[in-house]
Scaffold this motif. Structure first.
Motif, mmCIF file in Angstrom:
data_model
loop_
_atom_site.group_PDB
_atom_site.id
_atom_site.type_symbol
_atom_site.label_atom_id
_atom_site.label_comp_id
_atom_site.label_asym_id
_atom_site.label_seq_id
_atom_site.Cartn_x
_atom_site.Cartn_y
_atom_site.Cartn_z
ATOM 1 N N GLU A 219 1.887 -14.456 12.737
ATOM 2 C CA GLU A 219 2.404 -14.844 11.690
ATOM 3 C C GLU A 219 2.079 -14.426 10.286
ATOM 4 N N VAL A 220 0.812 -13.379 10.633
ATOM 5 C CA VAL A 220 0.461 -12.522 9.402
ATOM 6 C C VAL A 220 1.432 -11.658 9.526
ATOM 7 N N TYR A 221 1.645 -10.742 10.855
ATOM 8 C CA TYR A 221 2.409 -9.812 10.774
ATOM 9 C C TYR A 221 3.729 -10.113 10.600
ATOM 10 N N ARG A 222 4.422 -11.313 10.733
ATOM 11 C CA ARG A 222 6.113 -11.662 10.088
ATOM 12 C C ARG A 222 5.601 -11.754 8.459
ATOM 13 N N ARG A 223 4.398 -12.424 8.135
ATOM 14 C CA ARG A 223 4.583 -12.290 6.622
ATOM 15 C C ARG A 223 4.543 -11.316 5.811
ATOM 16 N N ILE A 224 4.395 -10.051 7.229
ATOM 17 C CA ILE A 224 4.308 -8.846 5.378
ATOM 18 C C ILE A 224 5.101 -7.754 6.265
ATOM 19 N N SER B 245 0.542 -1.247 -0.182
ATOM 20 C CA SER B 245 0.002 0.085 -0.071
ATOM 21 C C SER B 245 0.964 1.145 -0.315
ATOM 22 N N LYS B 246 0.095 2.416 -0.059
ATOM 23 C CA LYS B 246 1.025 3.293 -0.724
ATOM 24 C C LYS B 246 0.898 4.414 0.841
ATOM 25 N N LYS B 247 0.196 4.159 1.355
ATOM 26 C CA LYS B 247 -0.719 4.691 2.382
ATOM 27 C C LYS B 247 0.003 3.804 3.815
ATOM 28 N N PRO B 248 0.326 3.984 5.026
ATOM 29 C CA PRO B 248 0.604 3.641 5.508
ATOM 30 C C PRO B 248 -1.613 2.466 6.481
ATOM 31 N N LEU B 249 -0.936 1.820 6.908
ATOM 32 C CA LEU B 249 -2.339 0.743 7.478
ATOM 33 C C LEU B 249 -2.253 0.223 8.317
ATOM 34 N N ASN B 250 -3.496 0.548 9.145
ATOM 35 C CA ASN B 250 -3.766 0.035 10.651
ATOM 36 C C ASN B 250 -4.981 -1.128 10.137
ATOM 37 N N VAL B 251 -4.170 -2.286 11.222
ATOM 38 C CA VAL B 251 -4.938 -3.327 11.055
ATOM 39 C C VAL B 251 -5.284 -3.282 12.270
ATOM 40 N N LEU B 252 -7.032 -4.203 12.729
ATOM 41 C CA LEU B 252 -7.579 -4.446 13.837
ATOM 42 C C LEU B 252 -7.971 -6.119 13.904
ATOM 43 N N VAL B 253 -7.688 -7.399 14.293
ATOM 44 C CA VAL B 253 -7.210 -8.247 14.194
ATOM 45 C C VAL B 253 -8.879 -8.541 15.366
ATOM 46 N N LEU B 254 -9.836 -8.992 14.847
ATOM 47 C CA LEU B 254 -10.670 -9.977 15.543
ATOM 48 C C LEU B 254 -10.843 -10.759 15.582
#
Length: 135
Positions: A114-119, A92-101
């Motif tokens: 693992e998702v965080y590591r993979r990204i 993404s060209k913009k910063p991304l904020n991810v909320l995990v539910l």
């Protein structure tokens, strides 16, 4: 012929080159125990297993996937089609904020980490993407 078992899939699934996609039949077939039936997944790519369909794409493309359910006499009870849309990962060209539910599977943090590591990481197996704009 009137379908006797509903098979639910979205119009398409977005997949990423190098990531394994698994589609478990229990989640898309409306039956108390879908494994009591003959389930056939048909696609030019990937593999059909008794409980799921699996595909690890190595190139960009679109692939048709059909999942059909048959009785013991090979009568069609239900069917659905979807498209597997394979793309290359792009940051993404913009910063991304991810909320995990999630539920109890999220509580331990294994898949979240693992998702965080993979990204965000650049190493590991499978190799991370090394993006630095995720919070």
């Amino acid at each position: 012929m009137e379908n006797k078992i509903n098979v639910f899939m979205p119009k398409s699934y977005d997949l990423v080159v190098g990531d394994t996609f698994q589609l478990f039949y229990r989640g898309i077939i409306e039956a108390v125990n879908p494994y009591n039936y003959s389930i056939v997944a048909t696609c030019e790519k990937g593999k059909h297993f008794p409980r799921y369909f699996e595909f690890t794409p190595n190139e960009v493309g679109k692939y048709n996937l059909n999942v059909s359910v048959f009785d013991d006499n090979f009568n069609l009870l239900g069917s659905a089609d979807t498209i597997l849309n394979v793309v290359k990962p792009t940051p993404s060209k913009k910063p991304l904020n991810v909320l995990v539910l999630g539920d109890s599977l999220t509580g331990g943090g294994q898949w979240v980490n693992e998702v965080y590591r993979r990204i965000t990481a650049s190493d590991g197996a499978p190799q991370g993407l090394g993006y630095n704009n995720l919070k």
